[in-house]
Design an enzyme around this catalytic site. Structure first.
Site, mmCIF file in Angstrom:
data_model
loop_
_atom_site.group_PDB
_atom_site.id
_atom_site.type_symbol
_atom_site.label_atom_id
_atom_site.label_comp_id
_atom_site.label_asym_id
_atom_site.label_seq_id
_atom_site.Cartn_x
_atom_site.Cartn_y
_atom_site.Cartn_z
ATOM 1 N N PRO A 22 0.804 -1.207 0.000
ATOM 2 C CA PRO A 22 0.000 0.000 0.000
ATOM 3 C C PRO A 22 0.837 1.257 0.000
ATOM 4 O O PRO A 22 1.864 1.330 0.671
ATOM 5 C CB PRO A 22 -0.672 -0.092 1.349
ATOM 6 C CG PRO A 22 0.328 -0.820 2.208
ATOM 7 C CD PRO A 22 1.304 -1.501 1.329
ATOM 8 N N GLU A 23 0.389 2.260 -0.706
ATOM 9 C CA GLU A 23 0.940 3.596 -0.520
ATOM 10 C C GLU A 23 -0.096 4.372 0.292
ATOM 11 O O GLU A 23 -1.150 3.824 0.636
ATOM 12 C CB GLU A 23 1.280 4.218 -1.877
ATOM 13 C CG GLU A 23 2.248 3.297 -2.624
ATOM 14 C CD GLU A 23 2.956 3.897 -3.828
ATOM 15 O OE1 GLU A 23 3.067 5.127 -3.920
ATOM 16 O OE2 GLU A 23 3.431 3.111 -4.674
ATOM 17 N N LYS B 127 1.627 6.403 5.678
ATOM 18 C CA LYS B 127 1.274 4.990 5.633
ATOM 19 C C LYS B 127 0.940 4.444 7.016
ATOM 20 O O LYS B 127 0.772 3.227 7.173
ATOM 21 C CB LYS B 127 2.435 4.199 5.017
ATOM 22 C CG LYS B 127 2.757 4.601 3.583
ATOM 23 C CD LYS B 127 4.090 4.034 3.133
ATOM 24 C CE LYS B 127 4.475 4.590 1.767
ATOM 25 N NZ LYS B 127 5.892 4.326 1.459
ATOM 26 N N ARG C 236 15.262 -0.383 -4.297
ATOM 27 C CA ARG C 236 13.937 -0.414 -4.920
ATOM 28 C C ARG C 236 14.080 -0.120 -6.401
ATOM 29 O O ARG C 236 14.974 0.628 -6.810
ATOM 30 C CB ARG C 236 13.009 0.629 -4.278
ATOM 31 C CG ARG C 236 12.872 0.524 -2.766
ATOM 32 C CD ARG C 236 12.351 -0.817 -2.299
ATOM 33 N NE ARG C 236 11.046 -1.127 -2.830
ATOM 34 C CZ ARG C 236 9.895 -0.683 -2.327
ATOM 35 N NH1 ARG C 236 9.893 0.106 -1.267
ATOM 36 N NH2 ARG C 236 8.753 -1.020 -2.872
#
Length: 330
Positions: free
Chosen positions: A2-3, A60, A320
């Site tokens: 999730p962002e 978040k 990433r």
DNA sequence: GATACATGAAAAG
DNA sequence: TTTTCCTGTATCC
């Protein structure tokens, strides 16, 4: 996975499900909390029987306050945590719309039970005696760290990187190390973002994912917002002009708000010219295409940039995957 | 059945 | 900079 927009949606869903009275003038019903997996047994015991107050998110991080106790449930989903909502199929008429929407979304993973794809048809008229017996909650599927439930709705949490009960100081300590959240967009947030970025020499691609600089965006928004504002992810924060940073903040505000409204990340504008507008264009309301057509650069490495034709690149930044167009982003 | 991978962040070295 | 933690799904034998 999730962002920030997903977490804000979960906060809203939990609020509608567990923090609002189901009957006119009624009180909020105490929540049933348990840890089917067992790894949050102590916390679930503390929570069981509490009345929940409206939940909120900062980036978040999710916080669910207890109404009669100065404490909070704090959840961070990490890379692959998720919330799964289910509803008593016989109570469809009482379901809040955010839950009733027929969709399954990675990260928040909302789904309805009963008549597939059409919550409206799924039941007020079903069995007139149905309300006599209480809903049999379905068996937890997989590793459920925390289950919250009432007579109508159920929320299963699995795979969170963080799930704990905090006192107000604990909550504040977390918020203190977070940057401004574009979904809150409070006065002064844009200035604070600009100042934080311009004070650092690390690449802007890293700073957009640094939750102490801006709270909410993750790997997809990083790639897409930098493309939409034409900034090279490797450019040091200090060397990004103030004008572009203000543009970037506004783009994050619009992008995350779209994600919140649509329940998924969709950032590719229908017309390329819209990219050049002074104010970012909102996408909510547009028809949502297949996943492969929702992004400009995310997971489009090796393909031609939609704007200039240059081959979209994938490089690794801070462990990433980073996607960008070397032609458009300079 | 392996294995790879994912929208994350913190701890360890 | 590397390792570790948390889980489900897709893909490849």
């Amino acid at each position: 996975m999730p962002e920030g927009h997903s977490i804000h949606r979960v906060a809203k869903a939990l609020t509608l499900a567990f923090a609002e009275p189901k009957e006119p003038h009624g009180k909020v019903a105490p929540v049933h909390a348990s840890s089917p997996q067992g790894r949050f047994a102590a916390g679930a015991t503390l929570m069981d029987g509490q009345r929940l107050a409206p939940a909120h998110a900062w980036g978040k991080h999710l916080f669910v306050p207890f109404e009669e106790d100065q404490r909070y449930l704090h959840v961070h989903l990490g890379l692959y945590g998720s919330w799964t909502f289910q509803a008593d199929p016989r109570q469809a008429a009482k379901l809040p719309p955010v839950i009733g929407a027929p969709r399954v979304t990675v990260g928040e993973d909302q789904r309805t039970t009963g008549t597939a794809g059409d919550p409206a048809s799924s039941s007020p008229k079903a069995d007139p005696n149905a309300h006599e017996e209480s809903w049999q909650w379905p068996e937890p599927k997989g590793q459920v760290r925390l289950r919250l439930a009432n007579d109508y709705l159920l929320a299963d949490l699995s795979g969170p990187t963080k799930c704990q009960i905090l006192d107000p100081e604990g909550r504040q300590a977390i918020i203190n190390r977070l940057g401004p959240d574009p979904l809150r967009n409070e006065p002064g947030d844009e200035d604070r973002f600009v100042k934080l970025v311009r004070a650092k020499k690390s690449p802007i691609g890293q700073l957009v994912m640094d939750q102490s600089v801006v709270a909410g965006p993750g790997n997809i928004y990083r790639a897409e917002c930098l493309f939409r504002t034409g900034i090279n992810p490797w450019r040091p924060g200090q060397k990004v002009s103030e004008k572009r940073l203000r543009q970037l903040w506004k783009d994050l505000v619009a992008g995350l708000a779209d994600g919140f409204d649509m329940g998924l990340i969709y950032t590719r504008l229908p017309e390329l010219e819209l990219l050049e507008q002074a104010e970012p264009t909102r996408l909510v309301g547009q028809e949502v295409p297949e996943r492969e057509e929702r992004f400009y650069v995310y997971q489009r490495d090796g393909q031609a940039c939609l704007k200039c034709g240059t081959t979209v690149k994938m490089e690794v930044m801070q462990a990433r995957k980073l996607f960008y167009c070397p032609g458009c982003q300079r």
